[in-house]
Design a protein around this motif. Structure first.
Motif, short mmCIF file in Angstrom:
data_model
loop_
_atom_site.label_atom_id
_atom_site.label_comp_id
_atom_site.label_asym_id
_atom_site.label_seq_id
_atom_site.Cartn_x
_atom_site.Cartn_y
_atom_site.Cartn_z
N GLU A 287 -33.83 -14.19 118.08
CA GLU A 287 -33.94 -15.22 119.12
C GLU A 287 -33.26 -14.77 120.41
OE1 GLU A 287 -33.83 -19.12 116.18
OE2 GLU A 287 -32.09 -18.67 117.42
N GLN A 288 -32.04 -14.26 120.25
CA GLN A 288 -31.26 -13.97 121.46
C GLN A 288 -31.64 -12.70 122.18
OE1 GLN A 288 -27.35 -16.39 120.14
NE2 GLN A 288 -27.36 -15.28 122.04
N THR A 289 -32.44 -11.85 121.54
CA THR A 289 -32.87 -10.64 122.25
C THR A 289 -34.31 -10.78 122.74
OG1 THR A 289 -33.46 -9.65 120.14
CG2 THR A 289 -31.34 -9.00 121.07
N ALA A 290 -34.94 -11.92 122.40
CA ALA A 290 -36.36 -12.10 122.76
C ALA A 290 -36.58 -12.00 124.27
CB ALA A 290 -36.85 -13.44 122.24
N GLN A 291 -35.61 -12.49 125.04
CA GLN A 291 -35.77 -12.48 126.50
C GLN A 291 -35.24 -11.20 127.14
OE1 GLN A 291 -37.50 -14.96 127.53
NE2 GLN A 291 -37.33 -16.04 125.57
N GLU A 292 -34.67 -10.31 126.35
CA GLU A 292 -34.04 -9.11 126.92
C GLU A 292 -35.01 -7.92 126.83
OE1 GLU A 292 -30.19 -8.70 127.02
OE2 GLU A 292 -29.83 -10.83 126.62
N ASP A 293 -34.82 -6.99 127.72
CA ASP A 293 -35.62 -5.78 127.69
C ASP A 293 -34.93 -4.79 126.73
OD1 ASP A 293 -37.42 -3.80 128.20
OD2 ASP A 293 -36.47 -3.16 130.08
#
Ligand code: KG4
Ligand code: ZN
Length: 352
Positions: A287-293
């Motif tokens: 969930e928390q890396t979904a928005q990260e490149d």
């Protein structure tokens, strides 16, 4: 088989006797293990003498099965990779000496693998194009270590636990909650039906700037919480306590790993080791890396917990770097991994 070159990996550092064959291109041709859970369960922990004895009884068969399942002959092997530390001395001795004898008799090089490098190499098996530079978090029964890596087989330690490992926190918490052995998977299971917000447990070291971890205070917080409950008599469901306790561990691991990934501006983040099998940790990381490149790698569960495919994979990394063991290499129960260039006991091999 199609005569791809392969490495045989052997793992006996704790309570799993394991053997696997892995090819140059990261193909796992076989990966077998004998788990000693039932041997140690009634003692509530691993009994070193029983572990060594069971390794001795099982190792020959397991190596035979691994070679057979891989459809591999001794001449297909370019090397034999064996865990030589860290771990239980007696347990390590079985695998190391068995592997040494096999390597000598088959006239192939021996590679002495640091068990931690094995866990780190499982990211390669899970994702052959794992991008670097990367941050890698090893979370197991004995380690909570955060590394920076620019190339395969080379790791720089950024932070580690100053007391208990995350796996220990799971195991001890599970014991206090009466969830049985092995504790980590049992707590994970029970917590699935509980509320992670039911009880607030501390998040040790989370507010500190550095990348070290600490879990012993959390364990004590659970102990005091349970003692107070005994006195007050009004207890929430065990599932709620388990889920809340698990959330505190997961929160710290996720936030510190992401903090490291952001500050080193890396392309990849891998979380490996037995605790990486935890379902809540996997969900929260995704969930928390979904928005990260960021390319997030969490190996499949059977590659998170101890196995020999990861030892063969680390064997390939060492082999490519020319790090072969000498015949007098010994077990190293307290072997550390801080900078891979500082590894000891790695010298050139002489086959004659
Ligand atoms: O990597 P590993 O198999 O052996 C070591 O090198 O230590 O890790 C074992 C640790 C144990 O503490 C076990 O309780 C924990 O990993 N573990 C888990 C889960 N599966 C294994 N902890 C939390 N949730 C899980 N699902
Ligand atoms: Zn391990």
């Amino acid at each position: 088989m199609k005569r791809a070159k392969a490495i045989l990996g052997i793992e006996t550092s704790c309570d799993e006797t394991a053997a696997a064959v892995v090819t140059d291109d990261g193909h796992v041709l076989s990966n077998v293990l004998d788990s000693q859970g039932s041997v140690h369960a009634r003692f509530g922990g691993v009994v070193p003498e029983l572990a060594s004895r069971r390794h001795l009884e099982r190792i020959e068969d397991l190596v035979h099965i691994a070679m057979q399942q891989a459809d591999c002959t001794w001449t297909d092997l370019v090397a034999i990779a064996v865990t030589h530390g860290p771990g239980l001395a007696g347990a390590l001795l079985v695998g190391l000496n068995f592997g040494k004898a096999l390597a000598y008799a088959s006239r192939v090089p021996l590679i002495a693998v640091n068990h931690l490098k094995g866990h780190l190499a499982s990211a390669w098996l899970a994702h052959l194009d794992f991008p670097r530079p990367a941050i890698m978090l090893v979370v197991s029964g004995g380690h909570t270590h955060l590394y920076y890596t620019e190339r395969a087989g080379q790791y720089d330690l950024l932070g580690k636990t100053v007391d208990d490992a995350a796996g220990e926190a799971f195991d001890k918490g599970a014991k206090m909650l009466g969830l049985g052995y092995p504790g980590g998977p049992a707590l994970d299971r029970v917590a699935r039906t509980g509320s992670p917000a039911a009880v607030h447990f501390p998040r040790p070291f989370l507010k500190q700037k550095g990348l070290d971890f600490s879990f012993s205070g959390l364990k004590t917080a659970l102990l005091y919480y349970l003692r107070n409950l005994e006195r007050s008599g009004a207890a929430p469901p065990v599932a709620d306590i388990a889920a809340s306790y698990q959330e505190a561990i997961v929160d710290v691991l996720v936030q510190k790993a992401l903090r490291a990934a952001r500050s080193y501006a890396v392309k990849g983040l891998a979380v490996v080791g037995g605790v990486a099998a935890n379902s809540r940790l996997r969900t929260r990381l995704a969930e928390q890396t979904a928005q990260e490149d960021l390319c997030l790698v969490m190996p499949p569960l059977h590659l998170c917990t101890d196995n020999a495919a990861m030892i063969a994979a680390a064997g390939w990394e060492e082999f490519r770097l020319g790090r072969l063991a000498s015949w007098d290499v010994d077990v190293a129960p307290n072997l550390a991994l801080s900078r891979s260039s500082q590894d000891s006991e790695i010298t050139s091999i002489a086959l004659d």
